[in-house]
Design a protein around this motif. Structure first.
Motif, PDB file in Angstrom:
ATOM      1  N   SER A  98      -1.608  15.025  -5.391  1.00  0.00           N
ATOM      2  CA  SER A  98      -2.427  14.532  -4.277  1.00  0.00           C
ATOM      3  C   SER A  98      -2.968  15.682  -3.434  1.00  0.00           C
ATOM      4  N   ALA A 128      -8.526  10.510   1.383  1.00  0.00           N
ATOM      5  CA  ALA A 128      -7.712   9.736   0.444  1.00  0.00           C
ATOM      6  C   ALA A 128      -7.675   8.274   0.898  1.00  0.00           C
ATOM      7  N   GLY A 131      -2.157   6.325  -0.220  1.00  0.00           N
ATOM      8  CA  GLY A 131      -1.154   7.366  -0.063  1.00  0.00           C
ATOM      9  C   GLY A 131      -0.510   7.352   1.308  1.00  0.00           C
TER      10      GLY A 131
END
Length: 160
Positions: A98, A128, A131
């Motif tokens: 990530s 993002a 997450g």
């Protein structure tokens, strides 16, 4: 090394310290976000502060996200006492997938390396859709879209 190289290196080094402190196996975007809020006098930190996100507010939001995620699995932190993470300074941490994506988004957001600014790194983290970071910011009541818009505007104005 250019100024942005020094900045990114400082963020990764501080992110590693954050990851080690919480016992993580990798440096993740939330560690970089904490690092951005910890590095003094930078425009990305100021953008976070303008949204009410100093280091402690981010830490609180991450703790709330952790508790919320556990409750989704039927675990209550009030019912259990979790052990304190034991930092291992000898542990070799990698950059998580990530985080690599956040760095790629940051680099892709600039027209070239010479145009890369701290705001691009912050945007790479904030963009993002799923997450820990987006969940934590949502639970903290942060308007992520407005924060990203203000960072984009500052970058467009050249005020970074």
């Amino acid at each position: 090394m250019s100024a942005i190289d020094h900045y990114i290196n400082a963020i990764i080094v501080q992110g590693k310290a954050e990851a080690l402190a919480d016992g993580s196996a990798a440096i993740e975007p939330h560690h970089l976000l904490l690092a951005i809020a910890s590095i003094e006098e930078n425009a990305a930190r100021q953008a976070l502060a303008a949204a009410g996100l100093d280091r402690q507010a981010i830490r609180d939001a991450l703790d709330k996200e952790f508790e919320h995620s556990l409750s989704g699995a039927g675990v209550s932190l009030a019912s259990f006492r979790l052990p304190t993470p034991t930092p291992d300074p000898k542990r070799s941490l990698s950059i998580g997938a990530s985080t690599k994506l956040a760095l790629d988004r940051a680099i892709g957001g600039a027209t070239g390396k010479k145009d890369l600014r701290p705001g691009h790194l912050l945007l790479g983290i904030l963009q993002a859709e799923i997450g820990t970071v987006p969940r934590a910011l949502t639970l903290a009541g942060v308007d992520r879209a407005a924060l990203m818009a203000s960072v984009r505007q500052a970058l467009a104005n050249g005020s970074w």
